[in-house]
Design an enzyme around this catalytic site. Structure first.
Site, PDB file in Angstrom:
ATOM      1  N   MET A  24       0.872  -0.973   0.155  1.00  0.00           N
ATOM      2  CA  MET A  24       0.088   0.115  -0.060  1.00  0.00           C
ATOM      3  C   MET A  24       0.970   1.286   0.062  1.00  0.00           C
ATOM      4  O   MET A  24       2.014   1.111   0.395  1.00  0.00           O
ATOM      5  CB  MET A  24      -0.825  -0.062   1.196  1.00  0.00           C
ATOM      6  CG  MET A  24      -1.873  -0.927   1.207  1.00  0.00           C
ATOM      7  SD  MET A  24      -2.990  -1.144   2.596  1.00  0.00           S
ATOM      8  CE  MET A  24      -3.852   0.160   2.396  1.00  0.00           C
ATOM      9  N   HIS A  25       0.239   2.238  -0.389  1.00  0.00           N
ATOM     10  CA  HIS A  25       0.782   3.843  -0.244  1.00  0.00           C
ATOM     11  C   HIS A  25       1.984   4.117  -1.028  1.00  0.00           C
ATOM     12  O   HIS A  25       2.145   5.604  -1.172  1.00  0.00           O
ATOM     13  CB  HIS A  25       1.462   3.849   1.069  1.00  0.00           C
ATOM     14  CG  HIS A  25       0.578   3.586   2.399  1.00  0.00           C
ATOM     15  ND1 HIS A  25      -0.866   3.688   2.440  1.00  0.00           N
ATOM     16  CD2 HIS A  25       0.807   2.644   3.391  1.00  0.00           C
ATOM     17  CE1 HIS A  25      -1.367   3.023   3.760  1.00  0.00           C
ATOM     18  NE2 HIS A  25      -0.354   2.373   4.096  1.00  0.00           N
TER      19      HIS A  25
ATOM     20  N   ASP B  57      -2.694  -4.862   0.301  1.00  0.00           N
ATOM     21  CA  ASP B  57      -2.186  -6.083   0.815  1.00  0.00           C
ATOM     22  C   ASP B  57      -2.800  -6.537   2.111  1.00  0.00           C
ATOM     23  O   ASP B  57      -3.156  -7.710   2.355  1.00  0.00           O
ATOM     24  CB  ASP B  57      -0.756  -6.151   0.910  1.00  0.00           C
ATOM     25  CG  ASP B  57       0.031  -4.879   1.711  1.00  0.00           C
ATOM     26  OD1 ASP B  57      -0.901  -4.239   2.301  1.00  0.00           O
ATOM     27  OD2 ASP B  57       1.438  -5.240   1.823  1.00  0.00           O
TER      28      ASP B  57
END
Length: 510
Positions: free
Chosen positions: A81-82, A240
């Site tokens: 992520m991110h 995830d």
């Protein structure tokens, strides 16, 4: 028989698994790629490396399976992520991706907080401004690399870059988008207010879908490269952690997951938006429609054990290379030989700063209580216990928020370790179980794909049919009492060291 692919674009590598409609893994392949740290606290990867890994692993998994590609009906995507991926109008990547564990954006977080307002930011995005989130990375590029920002046509998350390469579509889904700090999490749509106050053009972002919805189909170029059939459906997928939770059956209240991968995550399902006003844990949209999740994160969970293995376990690594036995099996045996509590040796797992509950990019890893009688095995177990204490920090806040915890499901690489599962059971004072699959994120997005192509009517129905408990470990009362005492010291260590972490950062930054 219907088959689907679950693709997990992780930090250390990509894993692609072909599943049948009962969630049985038929074949798989994985490929690693590097992480770059050009400066202390920075972390970057090349999106092209992810795509090369996806192409290679899809192709290999299909060849290994012998399955007719006509029967592969859908693809689910999971990813770290991110991460910030910036591409131009030609679809070319403009710079390396600044990934989730990068800590360079503390100034930008302050600017975001000032622009939106601390309370308002949490009301809308359900989280305070964090160095790991995507918004602060966008602001950093805008400030430090304006020429790149000007050329940017679309901003994507890691798995959504892979979606673009597979389908040509620019879009994301609610669970991953929640971690960008640009989504109105309660409403599950982009926040016009946040985007306006940060002066980020909404056109840079793709359409937001629910996680099981079909977002596009495999195009001709991707089909030729991977061996997939052109027109194969690609569903939204999930970040995830949400994907791993689906793959672990965390789709009802009361069942919690504790995942030890590169990072460590305690994950709780909730049917209503529940936000920690102090911002110590994250609230995101779940990959289940109409549901949210609460997530506590420790930055360097499995990463701490990997660091220990890479730097202090030369003999074990050599033995593993010569015998073919997984080095982590040997490390588990060594850790098992040490009694709980390690005779007072403790480890703070802050190798990459920390998120829950401290939100401190300057925190550093620490061994505390080391004496001449301690040996390497003691240090090894203290690393595993230190990660456990950090997960207890997360669990304590979730309990404080009124979330019921009846059962903990262990997953990730750490979930395969009997000793690490027992440490968690003892520290949480709760039953810790494993399920019939250890393929968390890949299985989770495969389940979403099975719903998306119509095999199941809902995510909950699919999980009820596919997921079953396999092992169970109950807490040992005397260990729980001991760990509770040590956990109090563990928490005090951060408080005592916090100002020195900041002073150390000033010196190392020059």
């Amino acid at each position: 028989m219907t088959y689907v692919l679950g693709i997990d674009i992780g930090t250390s590598g990509t894993k692609t698994i072909l599943f049948d409609e009962k969630g049985v893994d038929i074949s798989s392949d994985s490929k690693e790629y590097p992480l770059y740290q050009p400066e202390i606290g920075w972390a970057e990867q090349n999106p092209e490396d992810w795509w090369e890994a996806v192409v290679a692993t899809i192709s290999c998994a299909i060849k290994k399976s012998g399955v007719n590609i006509e029967d592969i009906k859908g693809i689910g995507l999971s990813g770290q992520m991110h991460g910030l991926v910036m591409i131009d109008k030609e679809g070319k990547v403009l710079r390396p991706s600044i990934i989730w564990c990068d800590q360079r954006t503390s100034e930008e977080c302050d600017e975001i907080t000032k622009a939106v307002g601390a309370e308002r930011l949490i009301e809308i995005t359900a989280n305070p401004a964090l160095t790991g989130f995507t918004a602060s990375k966008i602001m950093w590029v805008k400030k430090h690399q304006p020429e790149i920002y000007k050329k940017t046509y679309k901003i994507l998350l890691p798995k959504d870059y892979i979606r673009f390469m597979l389908t040509g579509e620019f879009c994301t889904e609610v669970s991953d988008a929640s971690g960008m700090q640009l989504l109105d999490v309660p409403k599950r749509i982009w926040s016009d207010e946040v985007l306006e106050k940060l002066q980020i053009n909404k056109d840079l972002l793709g359409k937001v879908y629910e996680s099981q919805e079909v977002t596009g189909t495999v195009n001709k170029t991707a089909a030729m490269l991977t061996g997939l059939k052109e027109g194969t459906k690609v569903v939204g997928g999930a970040g995830d952690q949400a994907a791993g939770a689906i793959g672990n059956g965390i789709v009802r209240s009361g069942v919690i997951s504790s995942t030890i991968g590169t990072s460590g995550v305690v994950f709780a399902h909730t049917d209503k938006v529940t936000i920690d006003k102090k911002g110590r844990v994250h609230t995101f949209c779940h990959a289940v429609p109409g549901a949210w999740h609460i997530m506590g994160v420790t930055q360097a969970a499995g990463l701490s054990l990997k660091w220990f293995k890479d730097n202090l376990c030369a003999l074990e690594n050599l033995n593993s290379a010569s015998t073919g036995v997984d080095v982590y099996e040997e490390l588990n045996k060594e850790a098992q030989s040490v009694k709980p509590g390690c005779d007072g040796l403790m480890y703070l797992p802050y190798l990459m700063g920390e998120r829950t509950p401290h939100l401190d990019p300057y925190a550093r890893g620490v061994f505390f209580g080391l004496t001449a009688r301690h040996n390497k095995n003691d240090m090894l177990r203290s690393v595993m216990e230190g990660v456990g204490y950090s997960l207890v920090d997360c669990m304590d806040i979730i309990n404080e928020m009124g979330i019921t915890v009846d059962e903990v499901r262990a997953s990730g690489g750490g979930g395969k370790s009997q000793v690490w599962r027992q440490i968690q059971a003892d520290m949480f004072n709760c039953e810790v179980v494993t399920i019939n699959s250890s393929e968390g994120p890949a299985l989770g997005v495969a389940i979403l794909a099975l719903v998306g192509v119509g095999v199941y009517s809902s995510v909950i129905e699919a999980c009820d049919i596919i997921i079953h408990k396999v092992t169970s470990q109950k807490p040992v009362n005397e260990n729980n009492i001991l760990y509770s005492k040590y956990h109090n010291i563990y928490k005090g260590l951060y408080t005592a060291l916090k100002p020195e972490f900041a002073n150390l950062n000033k010196i190392t930054k020059g």
